[in-house]
Design a protein around this motif. Structure first.
Motif, mmCIF file in Angstrom:
data_model
loop_
_atom_site.group_PDB
_atom_site.id
_atom_site.type_symbol
_atom_site.label_atom_id
_atom_site.label_comp_id
_atom_site.label_asym_id
_atom_site.label_seq_id
_atom_site.Cartn_x
_atom_site.Cartn_y
_atom_site.Cartn_z
ATOM 1 N N MET A 1 0.845 -1.194 0.000
ATOM 2 C CA MET A 1 0.000 0.000 0.000
ATOM 3 C C MET A 1 0.883 1.248 0.000
ATOM 4 S SD MET A 1 -2.924 1.158 2.771
ATOM 5 C CE MET A 1 -3.995 -0.207 2.340
ATOM 6 N N GLU A 2 0.432 2.267 -0.723
ATOM 7 C CA GLU A 2 1.173 3.520 -0.789
ATOM 8 C C GLU A 2 1.156 4.217 0.562
ATOM 9 O OE1 GLU A 2 0.860 7.874 -3.048
ATOM 10 O OE2 GLU A 2 -0.679 6.326 -3.333
ATOM 11 N N LYS A 3 2.310 4.746 0.966
ATOM 12 C CA LYS A 3 2.379 5.536 2.203
ATOM 13 C C LYS A 3 1.917 6.948 1.873
ATOM 14 C CE LYS A 3 5.927 2.884 4.656
ATOM 15 N NZ LYS A 3 5.122 2.567 5.836
ATOM 16 N N ASP A 4 0.635 7.195 2.163
ATOM 17 C CA ASP A 4 0.011 8.441 1.721
ATOM 18 C C ASP A 4 -0.510 9.305 2.852
ATOM 19 O OD1 ASP A 4 -2.105 6.886 2.593
ATOM 20 O OD2 ASP A 4 -3.247 7.014 0.712
ATOM 21 N N SER A 5 -0.179 8.958 4.110
ATOM 22 C CA SER A 5 -0.829 9.610 5.244
ATOM 23 C C SER A 5 0.150 10.060 6.320
ATOM 24 C CB SER A 5 -1.859 8.665 5.879
ATOM 25 O OG SER A 5 -2.830 8.267 4.954
ATOM 26 N N ILE A 6 -0.290 11.082 7.055
ATOM 27 C CA ILE A 6 0.393 11.511 8.269
ATOM 28 C C ILE A 6 -0.544 11.201 9.439
ATOM 29 C CG2 ILE A 6 -0.493 13.859 7.901
ATOM 30 C CD1 ILE A 6 1.880 14.933 9.415
ATOM 31 N N LEU A 7 0.008 10.689 10.511
ATOM 32 C CA LEU A 7 -0.788 10.338 11.690
ATOM 33 C C LEU A 7 -0.517 11.329 12.814
ATOM 34 C CD1 LEU A 7 -2.535 8.377 13.458
ATOM 35 C CD2 LEU A 7 -0.396 7.177 13.992
ATOM 36 N N VAL A 8 -1.598 11.861 13.391
ATOM 37 C CA VAL A 8 -1.470 12.635 14.630
ATOM 38 C C VAL A 8 -1.355 11.620 15.758
ATOM 39 C CG1 VAL A 8 -2.542 14.317 16.161
ATOM 40 C CG2 VAL A 8 -2.805 14.551 13.676
ATOM 41 N N LEU A 9 -0.162 11.519 16.333
ATOM 42 C CA LEU A 9 0.172 10.459 17.296
ATOM 43 C C LEU A 9 0.428 11.055 18.668
ATOM 44 C CD1 LEU A 9 0.980 7.442 17.836
ATOM 45 C CD2 LEU A 9 3.309 8.104 17.183
ATOM 46 N N SER A 10 -0.451 10.763 19.614
ATOM 47 C CA SER A 10 -0.263 11.300 20.962
ATOM 48 C C SER A 10 0.718 10.474 21.779
ATOM 49 C CB SER A 10 -1.603 11.369 21.701
ATOM 50 O OG SER A 10 -2.051 10.059 22.027
ATOM 51 N N GLY A 11 0.691 9.155 21.559
ATOM 52 C CA GLY A 11 1.451 8.248 22.410
ATOM 53 C C GLY A 11 0.560 7.468 23.357
ATOM 54 N N GLY A 12 -0.762 7.732 23.274
ATOM 55 C CA GLY A 12 -1.731 6.980 24.061
ATOM 56 C C GLY A 12 -2.181 5.716 23.346
ATOM 57 N N MET A 13 -3.157 5.035 23.920
ATOM 58 C CA MET A 13 -3.610 3.753 23.378
ATOM 59 C C MET A 13 -4.177 3.867 21.968
ATOM 60 S SD MET A 13 -5.577 1.716 26.451
ATOM 61 C CE MET A 13 -6.093 0.412 25.312
ATOM 62 N N ASP A 14 -5.027 4.866 21.757
ATOM 63 C CA ASP A 14 -5.804 4.919 20.520
ATOM 64 C C ASP A 14 -4.930 5.207 19.305
ATOM 65 O OD1 ASP A 14 -7.954 4.652 22.315
ATOM 66 O OD2 ASP A 14 -8.096 6.826 22.518
ATOM 67 N N SER A 15 -4.168 6.287 19.375
ATOM 68 C CA SER A 15 -3.352 6.645 18.213
ATOM 69 C C SER A 15 -2.202 5.664 18.004
ATOM 70 C CB SER A 15 -2.818 8.077 18.342
ATOM 71 O OG SER A 15 -2.010 8.230 19.478
ATOM 72 N N THR A 16 -1.711 5.057 19.080
ATOM 73 C CA THR A 16 -0.643 4.064 18.921
ATOM 74 C C THR A 16 -1.187 2.797 18.262
ATOM 75 O OG1 THR A 16 0.500 4.958 20.866
ATOM 76 C CG2 THR A 16 1.193 2.793 20.090
ATOM 77 N N THR A 17 -2.411 2.414 18.612
ATOM 78 C CA THR A 17 -3.041 1.283 17.929
ATOM 79 C C THR A 17 -3.201 1.585 16.444
ATOM 80 O OG1 THR A 17 -4.251 0.710 19.953
ATOM 81 C CG2 THR A 17 -5.049 -0.246 17.888
ATOM 82 N N MET A 18 -3.618 2.811 16.136
ATOM 83 C CA MET A 18 -3.759 3.202 14.728
ATOM 84 C C MET A 18 -2.413 3.170 14.019
ATOM 85 S SD MET A 18 -5.759 6.508 13.133
ATOM 86 C CE MET A 18 -7.352 5.828 13.636
ATOM 87 N N LEU A 19 -1.351 3.569 14.707
ATOM 88 C CA LEU A 19 -0.004 3.515 14.135
ATOM 89 C C LEU A 19 0.335 2.097 13.703
ATOM 90 C CD1 LEU A 19 2.865 4.827 13.672
ATOM 91 C CD2 LEU A 19 3.378 4.109 16.033
#
Length: 218
Positions: A1-19
């Protein structure tokens, strides 16, 4: 898959799971240092997870929010209320328009990098307290970003309609180590176990059948 996104990453559970779940499309993760009680511990977790996955990670300072905005999240551990997110007193933890500000910055960064999307890990449990986590806001902000950029940048928020329990199940299936995430709004070395985000964290781990690796005070 093309790397087409930037992730807003807090370091908490939710955004880290998305990472971890969407790492095949995440070209860059950005964490914002805005002066919250738990920012420093979250930033360290975000950095360590990005290093483990080989994802580029940057930290952007937004100190003006800590200086000028009113929120118990910016006023020290003693200002943080205890109890469940559904409780009325948890509204004091709202940082006014925080996601709007962070998404705007991330949008400019995405267009500068030639990326198509900004990913945000808001979820269904946030809706009761945080206006800038609700579906209506995310859709409106995505429309504004698309209209305001040559490349038509949009928001991807795949967790909007699911719960934190569901997110924990995703993390369980991915084999994640939630010991490398941080949630407590008081920002101590150990999670307090009593603030809204700690209560929600505990409940999500239990619902997913995960042996909770979190160090709590109680």
């Amino acid at each position: 898959m093309e790397k087409d996104s930037i992730l807003v990453l807090s370091g908490g559970m939710d955004s880290t799971t998305m990472l971890y779940e969407y790492r095949d499309r995440i070209a860059l993760a950005v964490t914002f240092d805005y002066g919250s009680n738990h920012n420093a511990r979250e930033i360290d977790c975000a950095r360590r997870n990005c290093e483990a996955l080989g994802v580029e990670h940057i930290v952007i300072p937004l100190q003006f929010m800590g200086q000028y905005f009113k929120s118990s999240l910016l006023e020290g551990a003693d200002a943080i209320p205890e109890g469940h997110y559904a409780d009325e007193n948890m509204k004091s933890t709202v940082v006014p328009f925080r996601n709007g500000i962070m998404l705007a910055v991330a949008c400019g960064l995405a267009e500068s990098r030639g990326l198509k999307h900004v990913m945000l890990a808001n979820h269904g449990g946030d809706h009761a307290i945080y206006p800038d986590c609700r579906q209506g806001f995310v859709e409106a902000m995505s429309d504004a970003m698309r209209e305001g950029t040559y490349d038509g940048i949009t928001i991807l928020a795949p967790y909007t309609s699911i719960t934190k329990n569901d997110i924990a199940c995703h993390g369980r299936d991915l084999g994640m180590d939630y010991g490398l995430t941080y949630s407590c709004y008081k920002g101590g070395e150990k999670h307090c176990g009593r603030c809204g985000t700690c209560v929600e964290r505990r409940e999500a781990m239990a619902a997913a059948g995960i042996a909770d690796p979190t160090q709590y005070e109680d």
